[in-house]
Design a protein around this motif. Structure first.
Motif, PDB file in Angstrom:
ATOM      1  N   VAL A   1      -0.451   7.044 -18.186  1.00  0.00           N
ATOM      2  CA  VAL A   1      -0.309   5.615 -18.476  1.00  0.00           C
ATOM      3  C   VAL A   1       1.164   5.244 -18.611  1.00  0.00           C
ATOM      4  O   VAL A   1       1.598   4.188 -18.144  1.00  0.00           O
ATOM      5  N   GLN A   2       1.950   6.111 -19.250  1.00  0.00           N
ATOM      6  CA  GLN A   2       3.386   5.838 -19.368  1.00  0.00           C
ATOM      7  C   GLN A   2       4.011   5.730 -17.976  1.00  0.00           C
ATOM      8  O   GLN A   2       4.865   4.868 -17.729  1.00  0.00           O
ATOM      9  N   GLY A   3       3.589   6.599 -17.065  1.00  0.00           N
ATOM     10  CA  GLY A   3       4.105   6.529 -15.703  1.00  0.00           C
ATOM     11  C   GLY A   3       3.749   5.228 -15.015  1.00  0.00           C
ATOM     12  O   GLY A   3       4.541   4.659 -14.269  1.00  0.00           O
TER      13      GLY A   3
ATOM     14  N   ASP B   1       9.120  -2.460 -10.241  1.00  0.00           N
ATOM     15  CA  ASP B   1       9.287  -3.794  -9.666  1.00  0.00           C
ATOM     16  C   ASP B   1      10.754  -4.181  -9.616  1.00  0.00           C
ATOM     17  O   ASP B   1      11.211  -4.805  -8.656  1.00  0.00           O
ATOM     18  N   ALA B   2      11.507  -3.822 -10.661  1.00  0.00           N
ATOM     19  CA  ALA B   2      12.935  -4.123 -10.680  1.00  0.00           C
ATOM     20  C   ALA B   2      13.663  -3.359  -9.580  1.00  0.00           C
ATOM     21  O   ALA B   2      14.527  -3.910  -8.888  1.00  0.00           O
ATOM     22  N   VAL B   3      13.300  -2.081  -9.409  1.00  0.00           N
ATOM     23  CA  VAL B   3      13.918  -1.273  -8.358  1.00  0.00           C
ATOM     24  C   VAL B   3      13.582  -1.851  -6.987  1.00  0.00           C
ATOM     25  O   VAL B   3      14.452  -1.987  -6.108  1.00  0.00           O
TER      26      VAL B   3
ATOM     27  N   GLY C   1       6.412   2.657 -13.691  1.00  0.00           N
ATOM     28  CA  GLY C   1       6.346   2.327 -12.269  1.00  0.00           C
ATOM     29  C   GLY C   1       6.103   0.857 -12.016  1.00  0.00           C
ATOM     30  O   GLY C   1       6.680   0.278 -11.093  1.00  0.00           O
ATOM     31  N   THR C   2       5.259   0.229 -12.836  1.00  0.00           N
ATOM     32  CA  THR C   2       4.939  -1.181 -12.626  1.00  0.00           C
ATOM     33  C   THR C   2       6.103  -2.085 -12.992  1.00  0.00           C
ATOM     34  O   THR C   2       6.509  -2.952 -12.217  1.00  0.00           O
TER      35      THR C   2
ATOM     36  N   GLU D   1       0.828  -1.207   0.000  1.00  0.00           N
ATOM     37  CA  GLU D   1       0.000   0.000   0.000  1.00  0.00           C
ATOM     38  C   GLU D   1       0.864   1.259   0.000  1.00  0.00           C
ATOM     39  O   GLU D   1       0.561   2.227  -0.697  1.00  0.00           O
ATOM     40  N   GLN D   2       1.935   1.237   0.771  1.00  0.00           N
ATOM     41  CA  GLN D   2       2.821   2.402   0.820  1.00  0.00           C
ATOM     42  C   GLN D   2       3.470   2.646  -0.538  1.00  0.00           C
ATOM     43  O   GLN D   2       3.538   3.790  -1.019  1.00  0.00           O
ATOM     44  N   VAL D   3       3.926   1.577  -1.186  1.00  0.00           N
ATOM     45  CA  VAL D   3       4.548   1.711  -2.507  1.00  0.00           C
ATOM     46  C   VAL D   3       3.507   2.173  -3.528  1.00  0.00           C
ATOM     47  O   VAL D   3       3.792   3.025  -4.381  1.00  0.00           O
ATOM     48  N   ALA D   4       2.299   1.609  -3.448  1.00  0.00           N
ATOM     49  CA  ALA D   4       1.246   1.983  -4.399  1.00  0.00           C
ATOM     50  C   ALA D   4       0.892   3.459  -4.282  1.00  0.00           C
ATOM     51  O   ALA D   4       0.688   4.146  -5.292  1.00  0.00           O
TER      52      ALA D   4
END
Length: 223
Positions: A177-179, A188-190, A183-184, A157-160
């Motif tokens: 949408v690009q963001g 996820d890699a980060v 971000g997704t 939730e904090q990340v979202a």
């Protein structure tokens, strides 16, 4: 700008831009002569979105077209547009055997969604992925991992919230949408990299041997 400049500014080859135009992924430019068209900032944003969906998201042209249709429909709420993109970016897991572990995992996910009050589909891609992971853990003898769900849900939730804050400044639906794509997928890699680093640090603190203190040499200040 002409198509050549559009290509230079985005790094997308001219033949590829023409392909996107033919497929309807990129809107036509404004005709300035029978054989020339002018392109603007909206084309720049759309090309960058297409490349993000393709190169970062790994989506097929048909899936990209579905997202762009939602982006271009003014009747579609932003929440639905972002949901379409997010759902397509999450690959559904392979069909698992409907055994006791799977049934138990599905119940656990349903209970988590209700407990947290999350407004998500119980059969959505995220729920399917989580149920599959929990079922696999159960089969491997790690069913107690379910006790960690609340900790993971709090972190998620904090990340979202941070993800949505990051894209909230977008000036257009294309940028939003690009963001979400960046971000997704890259987020996820980060997150995975940070988790690995944090686990290594915590392991060193909990299980690592204390570093030996080198003896002071003559002339060194001794505290």
């Amino acid at each position: 700008m002409r198509i050549g400049e559009l290509s230079r500014r985005t790094g997308v080859p001219v033949p590829t831009i023409k392909y996107y135009l033919r497929e309807g992924l990129l809107p036509a430019g404004e005709l300035t002569s029978p054989n020339q068209a002018a392109y603007g900032d909206a084309h720049l944003r759309r090309l960058r979105l297409i490349r993000a969906l393709l190169d970062v998201g790994g989506l097929k042209i048909a899936a990209i077209a579905a997202i762009l249709d939602a982006v271009d429909d003014p009747a579609e709420p932003v929440h639905h547009v972002l949901g379409v993109a997010s759902d397509l970016l999450v690959a559904r897991p392979a069909q698992q055997e409907e055994d006791a572990a799977r049934e138990k995992a599905v119940r656990q996910v349903d209970e988590l969604i209700r407990r947290r009050g999350w407004r998500v589909a119980h059969d959505g891609p995220g729920a399917e992925l989580l149920a599959g992971a929990l079922a696999s853990m159960e089969r491997l003898g790690h069913g107690d991992f379910r006790q960690m769900l609340e900790v993971y849900a709090d972190a998620a939730e904090q990340v979202a919230r941070a993800d949505l804050e990051y894209v909230a400044g977008g000036t257009s639906r294309d940028v939003l949408v690009q963001g979400v794509v960046v971000g997704t997928v890259l987020g996820d890699a980060v997150l995975g990299a940070l988790r690995q680093m944090a686990q290594t640090d915590q392991s060193a603190r909990r299980y690592g041997e204390r570093s030996a203190v080198a003896p002071a040499r003559d002339g060194d200040d001794v505290p």
